[in-house]
Design a protein around this motif. Structure first.
Motif, short mmCIF file in Angstrom:
data_model
loop_
_atom_site.label_atom_id
_atom_site.label_comp_id
_atom_site.label_asym_id
_atom_site.label_seq_id
_atom_site.Cartn_x
_atom_site.Cartn_y
_atom_site.Cartn_z
N PRO A 245 0.81 -1.22 0.00
CA PRO A 245 0.00 0.00 0.00
C PRO A 245 0.85 1.28 0.00
O PRO A 245 0.41 2.31 -0.52
CB PRO A 245 -0.83 -0.10 1.28
CG PRO A 245 -0.69 -1.49 1.77
CD PRO A 245 0.51 -2.09 1.16
N GLN A 246 2.04 1.20 0.57
CA GLN A 246 2.91 2.40 0.57
C GLN A 246 3.26 2.78 -0.87
O GLN A 246 3.23 3.96 -1.24
CB GLN A 246 4.21 2.13 1.35
CG GLN A 246 4.02 1.87 2.82
CD GLN A 246 3.67 3.14 3.62
OE1 GLN A 246 3.83 4.26 3.14
NE2 GLN A 246 3.15 2.95 4.82
N LEU A 247 3.60 1.77 -1.69
CA LEU A 247 3.96 2.05 -3.09
C LEU A 247 2.74 2.51 -3.88
O LEU A 247 2.82 3.40 -4.71
CB LEU A 247 4.56 0.80 -3.76
CG LEU A 247 5.93 0.35 -3.22
CD1 LEU A 247 6.42 -0.89 -3.98
CD2 LEU A 247 6.97 1.47 -3.34
N VAL A 248 1.59 1.88 -3.59
CA VAL A 248 0.36 2.28 -4.28
C VAL A 248 0.02 3.72 -3.92
O VAL A 248 -0.30 4.55 -4.79
CB VAL A 248 -0.81 1.32 -3.95
CG1 VAL A 248 -2.14 1.84 -4.49
CG2 VAL A 248 -0.52 -0.07 -4.53
N GLY A 249 0.13 4.05 -2.64
CA GLY A 249 -0.17 5.42 -2.19
C GLY A 249 0.72 6.43 -2.90
O GLY A 249 0.25 7.48 -3.36
N ALA A 250 2.00 6.09 -3.03
CA ALA A 250 2.94 7.03 -3.67
C ALA A 250 2.62 7.21 -5.15
O ALA A 250 2.94 8.25 -5.73
CB ALA A 250 4.37 6.51 -3.49
N ALA A 251 1.99 6.21 -5.76
CA ALA A 251 1.72 6.25 -7.21
C ALA A 251 0.33 6.81 -7.53
O ALA A 251 0.00 6.99 -8.70
CB ALA A 251 1.88 4.85 -7.80
N MET A 252 -0.50 7.06 -6.53
CA MET A 252 -1.87 7.54 -6.81
C MET A 252 -1.83 8.96 -7.40
O MET A 252 -1.02 9.78 -7.00
CB MET A 252 -2.71 7.56 -5.51
CG MET A 252 -3.25 6.19 -5.13
SD MET A 252 -3.80 6.05 -3.41
CE MET A 252 -5.10 7.26 -3.30
N HIS A 253 -2.72 9.20 -8.34
CA HIS A 253 -2.77 10.54 -8.97
C HIS A 253 -4.16 10.81 -9.53
O HIS A 253 -4.82 9.92 -10.04
CB HIS A 253 -1.74 10.64 -10.09
CG HIS A 253 -1.85 11.95 -10.81
ND1 HIS A 253 -1.28 13.11 -10.31
CD2 HIS A 253 -2.52 12.32 -11.92
CE1 HIS A 253 -1.60 14.12 -11.11
NE2 HIS A 253 -2.34 13.66 -12.10
N ASN A 254 -4.58 12.07 -9.46
CA ASN A 254 -5.88 12.45 -10.02
C ASN A 254 -5.79 13.84 -10.66
O ASN A 254 -5.66 14.84 -9.96
CB ASN A 254 -6.94 12.46 -8.90
CG ASN A 254 -8.33 12.77 -9.41
OD1 ASN A 254 -8.51 13.02 -10.61
ND2 ASN A 254 -9.30 12.77 -8.53
N ASP A 255 -5.88 13.89 -12.00
CA ASP A 255 -5.85 15.18 -12.70
C ASP A 255 -7.05 16.06 -12.33
O ASP A 255 -6.99 17.28 -12.43
CB ASP A 255 -5.89 14.97 -14.23
CG ASP A 255 -4.52 14.68 -14.82
OD1 ASP A 255 -3.51 14.86 -14.11
OD2 ASP A 255 -4.46 14.27 -16.01
#
Ligand code: C5P
Length: 329
Positions: A245-255
């Motif tokens: 989840p740490q890696l997923v959190g770092a990769a989350m993005h929303n334009d």
């Protein structure tokens, strides 16, 4: 007779928004994850039953009732404009259309009964979690089962055209799991993912219009040309395979986040507070205003919800993904 189907809400772990297209929609590059917030739709056949006065002459719905397990909106949504109602009408109209086609059937057309439509909601209305799309997906499943019972299963091709026309998020609500969405967000490819992800969902109770948020992004980009689309989902797809989840959190993005924040500046504080309360990463979900706060585990997610809902202006719940798509109960 009753036909009940269920579909789930979603979160966009990545939402890249490209240029506006000729049809008014934007090209997307988005990663959806279905989360365990169910929307349940029941169609009950009625003995007799009047056609609703505002409904189209081809509608078989006589009444609708929504039960809210989340904030109830001020306006009455139990009308023929409701996406679940439109979904039933659309499939019934498609059914009537193909009845006349010789290759499908030559015998007498059966009359469908009038129906009562019930929706049980656990996804916030106009919250950016595709609750309305989940209602539509479940409604399609329920009416298809009803038609199959009275006659025979509808041909698959019918759904290919009718389902995306109901809304860009409806095909994902049908599919569930984790998927990459391109085009309007309705061209879907399943994605690999390991593990279970827990979120605290925080909803400031007053919805935002998806259309307004997309238009605000266009305005912002006109003023600030440096706000370019983020269409690359490679880092997130690697993170999802890692199961961390740490890696997923770092990769989350929303334009769309900048646009939602421009329309509702108080969301910035909510994002900050969620991260302060222990979330790995908090971000506007879809077009907002719900904030999705990814947490390390269930306990952390419930902790964030408890902390942020204590002051009363926020509605919150913990939910995990990925979960499945639509199913008949
Ligand atoms: O398809 P749906 O009815 O959910 O979309 C609501 C609105 O959001 C659209 O009318 C459009 O203004 C905007 N939208 C968009 N591009 C997308 C999806 C939605 O501009 N890919």
């Amino acid at each position: 007779m009753k036909f009940t189907a269920r579909a789930n809400g979603k979160v966009n772990l990545h939402l890249g928004v490209g240029e506006v297209r000729a049809d008014g929609y934007h090209d997307l590059s988005t990663v959806f994850m279905a989360v365990d917030r169910p929307e349940t739709v029941t169609l009950t056949t009625l003995e007799g039953g009047e056609r609703h006065p505002d409904a189209s002459p081809l509608s078989f719905i006589s009444e609708m009732k929504t039960t809210y397990h989340v904030q109830k909106p001020d306006e009455d949504l139990d009308t023929p404009k409701n996406l679940a109602w439109k979904a039933v009408d659309s499939i019934c109209t498609g059914y009537m259309g193909i009845l006349g086609q010789d290759e499908w059937r030559e015998d007498i057309k059966p009359d469908l009964p009038m129906m009562r439509l019930e929706v049980d909601k656990t996804v916030p209305v106009a919250g950016g979690m595709a609750g309305g799309s989940a209602d539509a997906a479940a409604a399609v499943e329920a009416i298809s089962a009803l038609i199959a019972h009275y006659d025979r299963p509808l041909p698959e091709e019918l759904f290919t055209y009718l389902v995306p026309a109901l809304g860009a998020d409806v095909p994902f609500a049908q599919m569930g799991g984790i998927a990459l969405g391109t085009g309007r967000g309705d061209s879907l490819v399943p994605m690999m993912g390991r593990g279970k992800y827990w979120f605290a969902f925080l909803n400031p109770k007053v919805g935002l219009s998806t259309k307004d948020v997309f238009e605000k992004l266009d305005d912002l980009r006109f003023t600030y040309p440096s706000m370019v689309p983020h269409m690359d989902t490679t880092t997130l797809s690697r993170a999802l395979v890692s199961g961390d989840p740490q890696l997923v959190g770092a990769a989350m993005h929303n334009d769309l986040e900048a646009a939602a924040l421009a329309l509702r500046p108080s969301l910035q504080q909510l994002i900050h507070d969620a991260e302060d309360a222990g979330a790995i990463r908090a971000m506007v979900s879809g077009s907002g205003p719900t904030v999705a706060a990814l947490c390390g585990d269930e306990e952390a997610a419930r902790g964030v919800v408890d902390k942020l809902t204590a002051r009363g202006d926020i509605e919150g719940f913990a939910a995990h993904g990925p979960v499945g798509g639509v199913r008949l109960l």
